[in-house]
Design a protein around this motif. Structure first.
Motif, short mmCIF file in Angstrom:
data_model
loop_
_atom_site.label_atom_id
_atom_site.label_comp_id
_atom_site.label_asym_id
_atom_site.label_seq_id
_atom_site.Cartn_x
_atom_site.Cartn_y
_atom_site.Cartn_z
N VAL A 27 -21.91 6.43 1.69
CA VAL A 27 -20.79 5.63 1.19
C VAL A 27 -19.84 6.49 0.38
O VAL A 27 -18.63 6.39 0.50
CB VAL A 27 -21.31 4.43 0.36
CG1 VAL A 27 -20.17 3.76 -0.38
CG2 VAL A 27 -22.01 3.44 1.26
N SER A 28 -20.38 7.37 -0.47
CA SER A 28 -19.50 8.20 -1.30
C SER A 28 -18.72 9.19 -0.47
O SER A 28 -17.59 9.50 -0.77
CB SER A 28 -20.31 8.91 -2.39
OG SER A 28 -21.14 9.90 -1.80
N SER A 29 -19.30 9.69 0.63
CA SER A 29 -18.54 10.61 1.47
C SER A 29 -17.41 9.87 2.18
O SER A 29 -16.33 10.40 2.36
CB SER A 29 -19.47 11.29 2.48
OG SER A 29 -19.97 10.35 3.40
N GLY A 33 -13.34 10.62 1.63
CA GLY A 33 -12.37 10.77 2.71
C GLY A 33 -11.20 9.82 2.55
O GLY A 33 -10.05 10.18 2.77
N SER A 34 -11.49 8.58 2.18
CA SER A 34 -10.40 7.62 2.00
C SER A 34 -9.57 7.96 0.77
O SER A 34 -8.36 7.72 0.75
CB SER A 34 -10.95 6.20 1.90
OG SER A 34 -11.72 6.05 0.74
N SER A 38 -5.66 8.65 0.92
CA SER A 38 -4.77 7.93 0.02
C SER A 38 -3.90 8.89 -0.78
O SER A 38 -2.71 8.64 -1.00
CB SER A 38 -5.60 7.05 -0.91
OG SER A 38 -4.78 6.38 -1.82
N PHE A 39 -4.48 10.00 -1.22
CA PHE A 39 -3.72 10.99 -1.98
C PHE A 39 -2.59 11.57 -1.13
O PHE A 39 -1.45 11.66 -1.57
CB PHE A 39 -4.65 12.10 -2.47
CG PHE A 39 -3.95 13.22 -3.17
CD1 PHE A 39 -3.52 13.09 -4.48
CD2 PHE A 39 -3.69 14.41 -2.51
CE1 PHE A 39 -2.86 14.12 -5.12
CE2 PHE A 39 -3.03 15.44 -3.14
CZ PHE A 39 -2.62 15.30 -4.45
N PHE A 40 -2.91 11.97 0.11
CA PHE A 40 -1.88 12.59 0.94
C PHE A 40 -0.83 11.59 1.43
O PHE A 40 0.34 11.94 1.56
CB PHE A 40 -2.52 13.34 2.12
CG PHE A 40 -3.07 14.67 1.71
CD1 PHE A 40 -2.25 15.68 1.24
CD2 PHE A 40 -4.42 14.90 1.76
CE1 PHE A 40 -2.75 16.89 0.84
CE2 PHE A 40 -4.94 16.13 1.37
CZ PHE A 40 -4.10 17.13 0.91
N VAL A 41 -1.22 10.35 1.67
CA VAL A 41 -0.24 9.33 2.01
C VAL A 41 0.70 9.11 0.82
O VAL A 41 1.92 9.00 0.97
CB VAL A 41 -0.92 8.02 2.45
CG1 VAL A 41 0.06 6.87 2.50
CG2 VAL A 41 -1.60 8.20 3.79
N GLU A 150 -5.22 8.53 -7.64
CA GLU A 150 -6.29 9.37 -7.09
C GLU A 150 -6.57 10.57 -7.97
O GLU A 150 -7.69 11.05 -8.03
CB GLU A 150 -5.93 9.81 -5.67
CG GLU A 150 -5.85 8.68 -4.68
CD GLU A 150 -7.11 7.84 -4.63
OE1 GLU A 150 -8.22 8.36 -4.82
OE2 GLU A 150 -6.99 6.62 -4.42
N LEU A 151 -5.57 11.06 -8.67
CA LEU A 151 -5.79 12.21 -9.55
C LEU A 151 -6.61 11.83 -10.79
O LEU A 151 -7.42 12.62 -11.25
CB LEU A 151 -4.45 12.82 -9.98
CG LEU A 151 -3.75 13.68 -8.96
CD1 LEU A 151 -2.40 14.15 -9.52
CD2 LEU A 151 -4.59 14.87 -8.55
N PHE A 152 -6.36 10.65 -11.33
CA PHE A 152 -6.99 10.27 -12.57
C PHE A 152 -8.06 9.19 -12.41
O PHE A 152 -8.44 8.53 -13.36
CB PHE A 152 -5.94 9.80 -13.59
CG PHE A 152 -4.98 10.90 -13.96
CD1 PHE A 152 -5.41 11.98 -14.69
CD2 PHE A 152 -3.66 10.84 -13.56
CE1 PHE A 152 -4.53 13.00 -15.02
CE2 PHE A 152 -2.77 11.84 -13.88
CZ PHE A 152 -3.21 12.93 -14.61
N LYS A 153 -8.58 9.01 -11.20
CA LYS A 153 -9.59 8.01 -10.94
C LYS A 153 -10.93 8.47 -11.49
O LYS A 153 -11.35 9.60 -11.28
CB LYS A 153 -9.71 7.78 -9.43
CG LYS A 153 -10.51 6.57 -9.05
CD LYS A 153 -10.41 6.38 -7.55
CE LYS A 153 -10.83 4.97 -7.19
NZ LYS A 153 -10.67 4.75 -5.74
#
Length: 155
Positions: A27-29, A33-34, A38-41, A150-153
């Motif tokens: 699940v963590s992998s 990936g998501s 999400s970061f690149f989108v 995504e950077l500060f999650k």
């Protein structure tokens, strides 16, 4: 030696723990990936929005058109005289033994030229409709929010 009930229970708990660990890792992998997607989108949305904003800003300058850049009372400093410290600094670099003074004069001349160009630069917003305005700033805001999330999650 046969296993006792306690040993059988421990074995069963150990196997359940291993299965749980494998399922958490899978699940963590997927989540990593998501998160990367999400970061690149978000980065693409942010870049697209900023590109559209910068395409709608018109940059003009009055440097060189008026014949003078600085005015002190009735005295006007011509644009060509701004280059004088640069020329003197270069000459000092070739003529003097202590080159530090030449570098200082040259640096001051470069700073004066850069400041004079920056001080005479004007930014104007081009005319655009409300839909384009909302799309530009909406893309920028949503993309920036996705990247920051995504950077500060916290994991």
């Amino acid at each position: 030696m046969p296993k006792s009930n306690r040993d059988n229970e421990l074995d069963k708990m150990y196997k359940e723990l291993l299965e749980t660990r494998k399922s958490v890792n899978s699940v963590s992998s997927k989540s990593e990936g998501s998160r990367l997607l999400s970061f690149f989108v978000g980065l693409l949305l942010l870049g697209g929005g900023l590109f559209m904003i910068f395409q709608n800003i018109e940059v003009t300058s009055s440097w060189g058109y008026g014949g003078h850049i600085f005015s002190f009372g009735g005295f006007h400093l011509a644009n060509g005289l701004i280059m004088l410290p640069i020329i003197i600094g270069i000459a000092m670099l070739f003529l003097m033994d202590k080159k530090i003074y030449g570098w200082i004069v040259l640096s001051i001349g470069i700073v004066i030229v850069l400041l004079s160009v920056m001080l005479t630069t004007q930014l104007h917003w081009r005319r655009s409709n409300a839909f384009t305005f909302i799309v530009m700033f909406g893309l920028t805001a949503s993309g920036g929010a996705m990247v920051l999330r995504e950077l500060f999650k916290k994991d």
